[in-house]
Design a protein around this motif. Sequence first.
Motif, short mmCIF file in Angstrom:
data_model
loop_
_atom_site.label_atom_id
_atom_site.label_comp_id
_atom_site.label_asym_id
_atom_site.label_seq_id
_atom_site.Cartn_x
_atom_site.Cartn_y
_atom_site.Cartn_z
N ARG A 198 19.16 61.96 -20.25
CA ARG A 198 19.76 63.16 -20.83
C ARG A 198 21.21 63.33 -20.39
O ARG A 198 22.06 63.78 -21.15
CB ARG A 198 18.95 64.39 -20.40
CG ARG A 198 19.57 65.73 -20.76
CD ARG A 198 18.94 66.85 -19.95
NE ARG A 198 19.26 66.71 -18.52
CZ ARG A 198 18.68 67.40 -17.55
NH1 ARG A 198 17.70 68.23 -17.83
NH2 ARG A 198 19.05 67.23 -16.30
N GLU A 206 25.76 60.77 -36.50
CA GLU A 206 24.53 61.02 -37.23
C GLU A 206 24.14 59.73 -37.96
O GLU A 206 24.98 59.10 -38.61
CB GLU A 206 24.73 62.15 -38.24
CG GLU A 206 23.48 62.60 -38.96
CD GLU A 206 22.64 63.58 -38.16
OE1 GLU A 206 21.50 63.86 -38.60
OE2 GLU A 206 23.12 64.06 -37.11
N LEU A 273 12.62 57.67 -31.75
CA LEU A 273 13.32 58.85 -32.26
C LEU A 273 12.70 59.34 -33.56
O LEU A 273 12.55 60.55 -33.77
CB LEU A 273 14.80 58.53 -32.47
CG LEU A 273 15.68 59.70 -32.92
CD1 LEU A 273 15.66 60.83 -31.90
CD2 LEU A 273 17.12 59.23 -33.17
N ASN A 277 10.89 63.01 -34.05
CA ASN A 277 11.25 63.92 -35.14
C ASN A 277 10.03 64.28 -35.99
O ASN A 277 9.88 65.43 -36.42
CB ASN A 277 12.32 63.28 -36.02
CG ASN A 277 13.72 63.52 -35.51
OD1 ASN A 277 14.12 64.65 -35.27
ND2 ASN A 277 14.49 62.46 -35.33
N TRP A 280 7.10 66.05 -33.10
CA TRP A 280 7.54 66.69 -31.86
C TRP A 280 6.58 67.78 -31.40
O TRP A 280 6.28 67.91 -30.22
CB TRP A 280 8.94 67.29 -32.08
CG TRP A 280 9.62 67.77 -30.84
CD1 TRP A 280 10.47 67.07 -30.03
CD2 TRP A 280 9.54 69.09 -30.25
NE1 TRP A 280 10.91 67.85 -29.00
CE2 TRP A 280 10.35 69.09 -29.10
CE3 TRP A 280 8.85 70.25 -30.60
CZ2 TRP A 280 10.50 70.21 -28.29
CZ3 TRP A 280 8.98 71.37 -29.78
CH2 TRP A 280 9.81 71.35 -28.64
N LEU A 296 16.26 67.24 -26.97
CA LEU A 296 15.66 66.44 -28.04
C LEU A 296 14.71 67.31 -28.84
O LEU A 296 13.58 67.57 -28.43
CB LEU A 296 14.91 65.24 -27.45
CG LEU A 296 14.17 64.34 -28.46
CD1 LEU A 296 15.14 63.71 -29.44
CD2 LEU A 296 13.36 63.27 -27.75
N ARG A 297 15.18 67.79 -29.97
CA ARG A 297 14.39 68.59 -30.88
C ARG A 297 14.69 68.15 -32.32
O ARG A 297 15.82 67.80 -32.62
CB ARG A 297 14.73 70.08 -30.75
CG ARG A 297 14.27 70.74 -29.46
CD ARG A 297 14.72 72.19 -29.42
NE ARG A 297 14.27 72.89 -28.24
CZ ARG A 297 13.11 73.53 -28.13
NH1 ARG A 297 12.28 73.54 -29.17
NH2 ARG A 297 12.76 74.15 -27.02
N GLU A 300 16.77 65.53 -35.06
CA GLU A 300 17.76 64.84 -34.23
C GLU A 300 18.12 63.53 -34.91
O GLU A 300 17.27 62.67 -35.11
CB GLU A 300 17.20 64.58 -32.84
CG GLU A 300 18.11 63.77 -31.92
CD GLU A 300 19.49 64.40 -31.75
OE1 GLU A 300 20.48 63.79 -32.26
OE2 GLU A 300 19.58 65.48 -31.14
N ASN A 302 21.02 61.52 -34.01
CA ASN A 302 21.91 60.63 -33.27
C ASN A 302 21.10 59.43 -32.77
O ASN A 302 20.20 59.58 -31.94
CB ASN A 302 22.53 61.36 -32.09
CG ASN A 302 23.62 60.54 -31.40
OD1 ASN A 302 23.59 59.31 -31.42
ND2 ASN A 302 24.58 61.21 -30.80
N MET A 305 20.10 58.84 -29.17
CA MET A 305 19.02 59.63 -28.60
C MET A 305 17.67 58.90 -28.63
O MET A 305 16.68 59.40 -28.11
CB MET A 305 18.91 60.97 -29.32
CG MET A 305 20.04 61.92 -29.02
SD MET A 305 20.05 62.48 -27.29
CE MET A 305 18.70 63.67 -27.34
#
Length: 430
Positions: A198, A206, A273, A277, A280, A296-297, A300, A302, A305
């Motif tokens: 983190r 993006e 990731l 998504n 979650w 991380l929600r 996301e 990126n 991540m």
Amino acid sequence: MTRTAIHVDHIARVEGHGNVRVVIEDGIVKTVEMNVVEPARLFESMVRGRRFEEVPYIASRICGICSASHVVTDLLAIERVFGVEPTDRTRALRDLLVYGSYLQNHATHLFVFAAPDFLGMPSVFPLAETDPELFERALALKALGNELCTKVGGRSVHPITAVVGGFTHEIAAGEYRALADKMDEAREFAIRAVDLFRDFPVPAIETAGDMLAMVEEGAYPVAASRRARFLKAGAEFDADEASERIEEHAVPHSAALFARVRETGRPYFTGALARANASWRHLGQNAKVAAAKAGLRPPEGNPFMNNVAQAVELVDALDRCAALCRRLAEPDAFEGASAPVAFEVQAGRATGFTEAPRGALFHEIALDAEGRVEHASILTPTAQNCENLEADMRILAERLVADGAERDDVQLEIEKLVRAYDPCLSCSVH
């Protein structure tokens, strides 16, 4: 004209061999290529004409990390052809096998491949000197994944106990409890790993394309569902429709076929990731808290991540494995035994689907009436990710050039992006 060319021959700290080529002219990014230079693996050809019993063991040799996922995915395809319904206990053991490969893969990727990028190190080995505790506990987490796969699958790689309809062997109740205790002991370090990743700074970009993940109501599935979803498009489909929904195509600069959403023509990303998504809300409590603390929600987008998502999945996998092991230690916790169920060989075609550590994995297989393979197609996560990775490399390069970044900085950040995808370039070629 000012021309800058970036050529990275053999991206370091990834599985397999790949090169990167970027050309910048007068401040404009002209060329971005992800060159997979692996030779054809020919696993689909190897299994043609073979009996169904041999196929999972051959296919598992595609990857030393994801071998359990390849075995389980093949078994699911074969069982669908034969109409086999495995017991709840068998399903639980298969989940354990897949989660074991998560522990193996994520610990290796995060601490051996990715962490040196953010610690200013050329490899993981200086970490043994600067932070020996981190180094040793990272290796211990990988070893725990090896032990889990060995106890459940008979080997740390290329499992041998998982067969059509069940398992040929199970460990004793006491061994399950001992494994559960080890999972609990490793949790604190896994939570620290989320905090560590983190805090690493990453460029704010993006992803270019969609995301694909397995979905199941009320669950964070890895092998229990046949439903896949393109998250941005909102399109959901059964695994047997994968070849209709996903289009593979050749590009001149790569030995790997690239993949895109057939309906939209967009590339897409699959992996930790995408799973985070998609599901979650269904992470375990410890993992969900760690993810929230790490920012991380969903949604996301990126791609950097993905590292954080893998760290979160380590926490989730440890909790789920501890719970599964304790349930398996109780004689009546699951309906049915794990011994292989009876079945009849018949002809047919089906696709198996699991979430391997690196993302969605599809095995399509056609069998004749004697159970011999007439057709096989294996679509690995990295094969699906190559086109989206290349598109994200362009987005990153354009952002960095617009910000006035030096050539070496552009190269370093692109290499970090490639590693954040956790590619297995060897597995990306058919």
